[in-house]
Design an enzyme around this catalytic site. Structure first.
Site, PDB file in Angstrom:
ATOM      1  N   ASN A 169     -28.502 -66.803  32.692  1.00 39.53           N
ATOM      2  CA  ASN A 169     -29.937 -67.063  32.505  1.00 39.53           C
ATOM      3  C   ASN A 169     -30.591 -65.969  31.660  1.00 39.53           C
ATOM      4  O   ASN A 169     -31.635 -66.205  31.064  1.00 39.53           O
ATOM      5  CB  ASN A 169     -30.619 -67.176  33.870  1.00 39.53           C
ATOM      6  N   LEU A 181      -9.894 -57.089  28.884  1.00 36.69           N
ATOM      7  CA  LEU A 181     -10.396 -58.008  27.847  1.00 36.69           C
ATOM      8  C   LEU A 181     -10.452 -57.330  26.477  1.00 36.69           C
ATOM      9  O   LEU A 181     -10.310 -57.992  25.441  1.00 36.69           O
ATOM     10  CB  LEU A 181     -11.796 -58.496  28.221  1.00 36.69           C
ATOM     11  N   TYR A 239     -27.110 -57.013  27.768  1.00 35.49           N
ATOM     12  CA  TYR A 239     -26.228 -57.923  28.504  1.00 35.49           C
ATOM     13  C   TYR A 239     -26.512 -59.386  28.139  1.00 35.49           C
ATOM     14  O   TYR A 239     -25.600 -60.149  27.785  1.00 35.49           O
ATOM     15  CB  TYR A 239     -26.419 -57.687  30.015  1.00 35.49           C
ATOM     16  N   LYS A 294     -24.198 -62.313  26.127  1.00 33.12           N
ATOM     17  CA  LYS A 294     -23.885 -63.663  26.597  1.00 33.12           C
ATOM     18  C   LYS A 294     -24.229 -64.704  25.526  1.00 33.12           C
ATOM     19  O   LYS A 294     -23.549 -65.726  25.394  1.00 33.12           O
ATOM     20  CB  LYS A 294     -24.638 -63.955  27.895  1.00 33.12           C
ATOM     21  N   GLY A 324     -14.878 -62.882  33.352  1.00 31.89           N
ATOM     22  CA  GLY A 324     -14.685 -61.440  33.190  1.00 31.89           C
ATOM     23  C   GLY A 324     -15.697 -60.833  32.239  1.00 31.89           C
ATOM     24  O   GLY A 324     -16.091 -61.444  31.247  1.00 31.89           O
ATOM     25  N   GLY A 325     -16.104 -59.622  32.550  1.00 35.43           N
ATOM     26  CA  GLY A 325     -17.020 -58.903  31.668  1.00 35.43           C
ATOM     27  C   GLY A 325     -17.971 -58.042  32.459  1.00 35.43           C
ATOM     28  O   GLY A 325     -17.888 -57.973  33.694  1.00 35.43           O
TER      29      GLY A 325
HETATM   30  N1  LIG Z   1     -23.395 -63.411  39.874  1.00 30.90           N
HETATM   31  C1  LIG Z   1     -24.253 -64.257  39.285  1.00 30.90           C
HETATM   32  O1  LIG Z   1     -25.084 -64.881  39.938  1.00 30.90           O
HETATM   33  C2  LIG Z   1     -24.190 -64.447  37.787  1.00 30.90           C
HETATM   34  C3  LIG Z   1     -25.317 -64.893  37.110  1.00 30.90           C
HETATM   35  C4  LIG Z   1     -25.246 -65.112  35.725  1.00 30.90           C
HETATM   36  C5  LIG Z   1     -24.042 -64.884  35.067  1.00 30.90           C
HETATM   37  N2  LIG Z   1     -22.974 -64.417  35.750  1.00 30.90           N
HETATM   38  C6  LIG Z   1     -21.733 -64.144  35.019  1.00 30.90           C
HETATM   39  O2  LIG Z   1     -20.641 -64.641  35.772  1.00 30.90           O
HETATM   40  C7  LIG Z   1     -19.536 -63.747  35.676  1.00 30.90           C
HETATM   41  C8  LIG Z   1     -19.122 -63.297  37.072  1.00 30.90           C
HETATM   42  O3  LIG Z   1     -20.220 -62.620  37.680  1.00 30.90           O
HETATM   43  P1  LIG Z   1     -20.011 -61.634  38.918  1.00 30.90           P
HETATM   44  O4  LIG Z   1     -21.318 -61.529  39.595  1.00 30.90           O
HETATM   45  O5  LIG Z   1     -18.818 -62.045  39.677  1.00 30.90           O
HETATM   46  O6  LIG Z   1     -19.735 -60.266  38.172  1.00 30.90           O
HETATM   47  P2  LIG Z   1     -18.823 -59.059  38.669  1.00 30.90           P
HETATM   48  O7  LIG Z   1     -19.284 -57.852  37.926  1.00 30.90           O
HETATM   49  O8  LIG Z   1     -18.779 -59.005  40.151  1.00 30.90           O
HETATM   50  O9  LIG Z   1     -17.377 -59.485  38.154  1.00 30.90           O
HETATM   51  C9  LIG Z   1     -16.982 -59.346  36.817  1.00 30.90           C
HETATM   52  C10 LIG Z   1     -15.526 -58.967  36.781  1.00 30.90           C
HETATM   53  O10 LIG Z   1     -15.153 -58.743  35.413  1.00 30.90           O
HETATM   54  C11 LIG Z   1     -14.239 -57.670  35.395  1.00 30.90           C
HETATM   55  N3  LIG Z   1     -14.247 -56.970  34.109  1.00 30.90           N
HETATM   56  C12 LIG Z   1     -15.223 -56.174  33.595  1.00 30.90           C
HETATM   57  N4  LIG Z   1     -14.829 -55.654  32.426  1.00 30.90           N
HETATM   58  C13 LIG Z   1     -13.585 -56.134  32.188  1.00 30.90           C
HETATM   59  C14 LIG Z   1     -12.648 -55.927  31.161  1.00 30.90           C
HETATM   60  N5  LIG Z   1     -12.904 -55.116  30.116  1.00 30.90           N
HETATM   61  N6  LIG Z   1     -11.470 -56.567  31.239  1.00 30.90           N
HETATM   62  C15 LIG Z   1     -11.192 -57.386  32.291  1.00 30.90           C
HETATM   63  N7  LIG Z   1     -12.030 -57.608  33.314  1.00 30.90           N
HETATM   64  C16 LIG Z   1     -13.211 -56.970  33.257  1.00 30.90           C
HETATM   65  C17 LIG Z   1     -14.709 -56.704  36.482  1.00 30.90           C
HETATM   66  O11 LIG Z   1     -13.669 -55.861  36.934  1.00 30.90           O
HETATM   67  C18 LIG Z   1     -15.242 -57.657  37.551  1.00 30.90           C
HETATM   68  O12 LIG Z   1     -14.309 -57.880  38.579  1.00 30.90           O
HETATM   69  C19 LIG Z   1     -19.975 -62.609  34.778  1.00 30.90           C
HETATM   70  O13 LIG Z   1     -19.553 -62.880  33.464  1.00 30.90           O
HETATM   71  C20 LIG Z   1     -21.472 -62.644  34.871  1.00 30.90           C
HETATM   72  O14 LIG Z   1     -22.077 -62.112  33.712  1.00 30.90           O
HETATM   73  C21 LIG Z   1     -23.018 -64.182  37.094  1.00 30.90           C
END
Ligand SMILES: NC(=O)c1ccc[n+]([C@@H]2O[C@H](COP(=O)([O-])OP(=O)(O)OC[C@H]3O[C@@H](n4cnc5c(N)ncnc54)[C@H](O)[C@@H]3O)[C@@H](O)[C@H]2O)c1
Length: 268
Positions: free
Chosen positions: A110, A50, A134, A138, A70-71
């Site tokens: 959240n 990204l 973080y 967001k 992603g992130g």
């Molecule tokens: N899991 C939840 O319940 C939850 C809750 C609130 C928000 N979110 C958001 O939803 C999204 C997915 O969550 P998750 O739990 O699967 O997170 P995760 O960390 O498992 O997955 C995030 C993915 O983003 C990729 N990533 C990180 N940096 C990157 C970069 N520079 N370039 C490309 N890819 C990159 C990582 O390799 C990873 O596979 C995230 O943005 C997270 O902030 C998730």
């Protein structure tokens, strides 16, 4: 909506979504830093960072809609958050604008609202109170979505995701749980609802103990199917094993609020 791009496809939520989205969007394209270990022959994956603006521009070519997961998904050092979630998210929206992408669904969190107390019920218009670098990143992503929607004509939905999982695992999750198929229903609104400009919704299922007023999501057509109350006993059993966190338990963001906390709590 023909060609949909899923970023963060190798992560926890992405791994679930790629299976649920493929029947809906057969030309689904997956992206992340590294491919998922179990990539299937009929799945298309493109590795991209990204933080690399040129790579994002190439990734967004001929894409109709993006689900941007992603992130960096927890609290981390500023430099890490800056690259993945601030610069990275800007690169993604800028590439989407340049390539004429029509819709972006942004995985917000959240933790944008984490310092609201649990005894308050908040809507989308409540003032943001991020609980971490973080959460702040967001909020920046939500702001990017609003800017690119209103100024550049993208349709954008920011989903303030609570916690995605098969079931709520403790008391906090009873309030914020989001069952994966309910997340798909919200994503479909973001990708497909006609005339969508910019919207923010809370990403939660039908949770009786919710802290959020999600009426905007319902107005947009969201009908959550899963009810956290159906998992009450398992969640409370999980809660019994959770160490006490008197400060985190006051606030919606939980442990994200208590980590690094050094304010005088009595003063607030
Ligand atoms: N899991 C939840 O319940 C939850 C809750 C609130 C928000 N979110 C958001 O939803 C999204 C997915 O969550 P998750 O739990 O699967 O997170 P995760 O960390 O498992 O997955 C995030 C993915 O983003 C990729 N990533 C990180 N940096 C990157 C970069 N520079 N370039 C490309 N890819 C990159 C990582 O390799 C990873 O596979 C995230 O943005 C997270 O902030 C998730």
């Amino acid at each position: 909506m023909r060609r949909v791009l899923l970023t963060g496809a190798s992560g926890g939520v992405g791994s679930r979504l790629r299976r649920l989205l493929k029947p809906l969007y057969p030309e689904l394209i997956l992206s992340d830093l590294k491919p998922p270990a179990d990539l299937a022959p009929d799945e298309r994956f493109i590795a991209a960072d990204l933080a690399d603006a040129d790579a994002m521009l190439r990734l967004c070519e001929n894409i109709d809609g993006i689900v941007h997961l992603g992130g960096y998904s927890i609290e981390g050092p500023w430099e890490t958050i800056l690259q993945a979630n601030i610069i990275g998210c800007h690169n993604l929206f800028e590439a989407a604008r340049k390539q004429g992408v029509r819709r972006v669904v942004f995985a917000s969190s959240n933790h944008v609202m984490g310092f609201h107390r649990r005894d308050a019920k908040i809507g989308i218009e409540a003032v943001p109170l991020p609980d971490t670098r973080y959460g702040l990143s967001k909020l920046f992503g939500e702001g990017l979505g609003a800017l690119y929607a209103h100024k550049h004509g993208l349709g954008v939905l920011s989903i303030r995701i609570g916690n995605v999982g098969d079931e709520p695992i403790d008391q906090r999750r009873l309030a914020i749980w989001l069952e994966p198929n309910d997340l798909v229903a919200l994503i479909r609104i973001g990708l497909e609802k006609p005339d969508l400009v910019y919207e923010v919704v809370y990403g939660m299922s039908d949770n009786a103990s919710a802290w959020w007023d999600n009426r905007r999501a319902l107005e947009l057509g969201y009908k959550p199917q899963a009810r956290s109350a159906d998992h009450l006993a398992a969640a409370m059993a999980g809660q019994a094993k959770t160490p006490p966190d008197p400060l985190g338990d006051l606030y919606q963001g939980g442990t994200f609020c208590s980590q690094e906390y050094d304010a005088d709590q009595k003063a607030r």
